[in-house]
Design an enzyme around this catalytic site. Structure first.
Site, PDB file in Angstrom:
ATOM      1  N   GLU A 130       1.126  -1.314   0.281  1.00  0.00           N
ATOM      2  CA  GLU A 130       0.167   0.086   0.446  1.00  0.00           C
ATOM      3  C   GLU A 130       0.662   1.359  -0.378  1.00  0.00           C
ATOM      4  O   GLU A 130       1.596   1.226   0.959  1.00  0.00           O
ATOM      5  CB  GLU A 130      -0.915  -0.495   1.344  1.00  0.00           C
ATOM      6  CG  GLU A 130      -1.351   0.866   1.240  1.00  0.00           C
ATOM      7  CD  GLU A 130      -2.653   1.179   2.944  1.00  0.00           C
ATOM      8  OE1 GLU A 130      -2.448   0.428   3.444  1.00  0.00           O
ATOM      9  OE2 GLU A 130      -2.785   2.203   3.765  1.00  0.00           O
ATOM     10  N   ASP A 188      -0.575  -1.601   5.458  1.00  0.00           N
ATOM     11  CA  ASP A 188      -1.208  -0.768   7.296  1.00  0.00           C
ATOM     12  C   ASP A 188      -1.992  -1.569   7.518  1.00  0.00           C
ATOM     13  O   ASP A 188      -3.011  -2.098   7.442  1.00  0.00           O
ATOM     14  CB  ASP A 188      -1.260   0.910   6.569  1.00  0.00           C
ATOM     15  CG  ASP A 188      -0.728   1.157   6.443  1.00  0.00           C
ATOM     16  OD1 ASP A 188      -0.395   2.720   6.078  1.00  0.00           O
ATOM     17  OD2 ASP A 188       0.348   1.224   6.558  1.00  0.00           O
ATOM     18  N   ASP A 200      -4.615  -0.627   9.486  1.00  0.00           N
ATOM     19  CA  ASP A 200      -5.703   0.470  10.233  1.00  0.00           C
ATOM     20  C   ASP A 200      -7.174  -0.142   9.011  1.00  0.00           C
ATOM     21  O   ASP A 200      -6.824  -0.390   7.717  1.00  0.00           O
ATOM     22  CB  ASP A 200      -4.865   1.698   9.877  1.00  0.00           C
ATOM     23  CG  ASP A 200      -4.931   2.037   8.848  1.00  0.00           C
ATOM     24  OD1 ASP A 200      -4.333   3.076   8.025  1.00  0.00           O
ATOM     25  OD2 ASP A 200      -4.827   1.782   7.515  1.00  0.00           O
ATOM     26  N   ASP A 220      -8.054   1.855   6.466  1.00  0.00           N
ATOM     27  CA  ASP A 220      -7.773   2.279   5.224  1.00  0.00           C
ATOM     28  C   ASP A 220      -7.259   0.700   4.133  1.00  0.00           C
ATOM     29  O   ASP A 220      -7.735   0.481   2.831  1.00  0.00           O
ATOM     30  CB  ASP A 220      -6.666   2.910   4.763  1.00  0.00           C
ATOM     31  CG  ASP A 220      -7.892   4.496   4.192  1.00  0.00           C
ATOM     32  OD1 ASP A 220      -6.687   5.117   4.540  1.00  0.00           O
ATOM     33  OD2 ASP A 220      -8.824   4.068   4.492  1.00  0.00           O
TER      34      ASP A 220
END
Ligand code: 28F
Length: 648
Positions: free
Chosen positions: A430, A503, A505, A507
């Site tokens: 990413e 990540d 998270d 997203d």
């Protein structure tokens, strides 16, 4: 004194683990694992016994109840396990069923014709791995009760405890928390398994109750497989009605349902033998595919629908096909491949299913010419797409040879230097910054890096050519090098592992989901071959300075964090990683990319119904479904329980 692993095992070490002790010593040998999957195998063993009884025609209701105390019960309305004492062993049949491995009618094949439980190791394993297990048998006007505890010892001997005019068997057990990493029964897991059983066992009511949430549901399908296919295709656009063929007469009974959908570029074929899933297919699935292909090709040739006279390949014909095949095979005909019994080998199933499907589908096509012509038109389109894609791959390969690097292909890919495709790993990363760090920290010989800019397209509700216009996916298709859709050929992939590294998270989770949706629709073979992984970067870094040197430990979850704090000792500091970008290339290599120290989650399609449903709900265009799912399922402070199942 525990054996050191240098000790060579000799004849003295093979302790004859009588009966259930063996199960307690090596549970994974009997139920595969001691994580949540193994825990639910205890349920399936008992449910399968109730299913067998219904299969033999006794009982139309099977009720599963989850209790607050962590126990679970299954109740059927069959004949009730015989309560008489078995002459040979001086034990009651009930005691045999719960204390002898492979006891029960299944293996004496008198009481059962086609038994689902054949694959299972029997209720005795559930008993061995439970803190306690009790069984009530309603039979001959009496209620018989027996109770076992700590691994199968009788604590309440078999006795008549009451009168009844009902019949059936009731089993309640509490899994042993010392054996399993989790003893929490999952509603979803049991829900899907009972729904699957209800599709396969049409006319039997499956009831699930959860006293922890007061939820309850019932599955009952008079039209069995037809309804199975309609649930699988709930979020798709049908191209054909659901077509059902059944042959209840031959000694191998065939029951199947299938449907074509447009905008679906993969095939979903689920097959079962005696109500047990054959995950790796086998002769029945091969026979089905051959029968369909022959029938369509013959119809197309007879009606002169193949302009270029080129025969359609199986993959052209199966694009967009969803099928469920269920065979009932008597035990003396049953042959499986390997230990997992996931693949049927019975030779005669192939020609039997092939000829059955060929004749039935040929008849159907001639009776439904308008549909037949539409279907063949769609097959010819996918045949052209396949031929073009193959040509494009040939050219790309030649271009490669001339241009000697794949970088031209996608501009962003940093390929591994090795050409040993099986060992090569592709990291889909990413963002460019993490991409740069990964490029620096990687193993240049076997690891390629493909940075993704921003969020990839949601491919669940777009057509294939819309998908191909998306640069990210076109790059991905070129990089993996094995085509896409129905002509995806997993053996041609340029990588042994495709690793999604985002990540930790929301997203990142969203990108993972978008990529998995893409692989699920266009490269499903990659997932079923176990080649798709999710990298698990650490959440914490615990460190302190000692004699001017920094000592540190990484942690992937709260449990690991406590261990790391203890290891570093007083005076430690903790930093919480927000994203890959916060790591140096050495840290990223050490914690997330180095095969010797990293954690990876292997993506698999454990339950196709669940995946179809989840992809449709989470990624589909019906936002109300998604909103409902999020409300019911997303617990934002959810502890990452899946961490325990990650593989190195
Ligand atoms: C909740 C779980 O286990 N149901 C079962 C039966 C019925 C028979 C049976 C089972 C024969 C001799 C081994 C009854 N009458 N539900 C269940 N229902 N086992 S398990 O027989 C067991 C074998 O011992 C049964 C006539 N034949 C078979």
């Amino acid at each position: 004194m525990p054996k050191t692993d240098t000790h060579t095992y000799d004849e003295n070490d093979i302790v004859l683990l009588k009966g259930l002790e063996g199960v307690k010593k090596r549970p994974a040998m009997y139920i595969g694992s001691v994580n949540t999957m193994g825990l639910h195998h205890l349920v399936w063993e008992i449910v399968d016994n109730a299913v067998d009884e219904a299969l033999s025609g006794f009982g139309k209701y099977i009720t599963v109840t989850i209790y607050k105390d962590g126990s679970l019960s299954v109740q059927d309305e069959g004949r009730g396990i015989p309560t008489g004492v078995n002459k040979a062993t001086k034990k009651s049949a009930i005691e045999l069923v719960f204390t002898e491995l492979h006891a029960g009618g299944k293996f004496s094949d008198k009481a059962y014709t086609t038994s689902a439980g054949l694959h299972g190791v029997g209720a005795s394993v559930t008993n061995a791995l439970s803190e306690w297990l009790e069984c009530n048998v309603y039979r001959d006007g009496e209620i018989h009760h027996i109770k076992f505890a700590n691994g199968g010892k009788i604590v309440e001997p078999l006795a008549v405890v009451g009168k009844t005019n009902r019949h059936g068997t009731f089993v309640r057990f509490k899994p042993d928390a010392k054996v399993f990493t989790t003893v929490e029964f999952k509603w979803d897991t049991i829900y899907n398994r009972l729904q699957e059983s209800a599709f396969l066992l049409r006319g039997v009511h499956f009831i699930l109750k959860d006293e922890r949430t007061n939820e309850s549901t019932e599955f009952y399908y008079e039209n069995g497989l037809r309804e199975y296919v309609s649930v699988l295709n709930a979020n798709k656009t049908p191209l054909s009605p659901i077509i059902c063929f059944e042959d209840p007469v031959s000694h191998i009974k065939i029951d199947l349902a299938f449907q074509y959908c447009s905008q679906d570029y993969s095939e979903t074929i689920l097959s079962y033998v005696n109500n047990v899933r054959t995950r790796d297919g086998g002769t029945h699935e091969t026979g089905f595919r051959m029968g369909i292909t022959r029938a369509v090709n013959d119809f197309a040739t007879t009606n002169n629908l193949l302009k270029n006279k080129i025969k359609l390949e199986g993959s052209d014909i199966r694009e967009g096909l969803t099928a469920v095949i269920s065979l009932k095979i008597p035990e003396d005909n049953l042959e499986f491949e390997g230990q997992t019994k996931g693949k049927l080998n019975t030779p005669e199933a192939l020609p039997l299913v092939n000829n059955f499907v060929y004749s039935k589908f040929t008849y159907y096509l001639n009776e439904n010419k308008e549909f037949a012509v539409r279907l063949i038109k769609k097959c010819v389109e996918s045949q052209n797409a396949r031929i073009q894609a193959r040509k494009a791959r040939e050219e790309a390969r030649n271009t490669n040879k001339k241009l000697k690097s794949e970088v031209i292909l996608s501009g962003k890919l940093t390929p591994p230097q090795s050409k040993d495709y099986a060992k090569n790993e592709l990291f889909i990363v990413e963002g460019d910054s993490a991409g740069g760090t990964a490029r620096t920290g990687r193993d240049r010989l076997h690891q390629g890096i493909l940075p993704l800019r921003g969020k990839p397209l949601n491919t669940d509700n777009v057509t294939m050519d819309r998908m191909l216009k998306n640069e990210e996916f076109a790059t991905l298709i070129n990089t993996i090098g094995a085509g896409y859709g129905s002509n995806f050929d997993e053996k041609e992939t340029h990588y042994g592992k495709i690793i999604i590294m985002t990540d930790a998270d929301t997203d990142g989770a969203h990108i993972q989901t978008l990529l998995l949706t893409f692989f699920y629709h266009y490269m499903r073979g990659l997932i079923t071959a176990g080649k798709v992984y999710i990298a698990v970067p650490p959440l914490y870094r615990v460190f302190k300075y000692k004699d001017k040197k920094e000592i540190f430990e990484y942690a992937w979850d709260d449990e690991g964090l406590e261990k790391a704090k203890a290891k570093i000792g007083p005076g430690y500091s903790v930093s919480r990683y927000k994203g890959l970008g916060e790591m140096s290339s050495e840290q990223l290599w050490d914690t997330t990319m180095n095969p010797k120290t990293r954690l990876l989650i292997k993506v698999n399609i454990e339950d196709p119904l669940l995946v179809e449903y989840r992809v449709g709900v989470l990624m589909g265009n019906d936002t109300s479904l998604r909103k409902k799912w999020v409300e019911e399922n997303v617990d934002f402070n959810l502890k990452d329980e899946f961490m325990k199942e990650v593989k190195r």
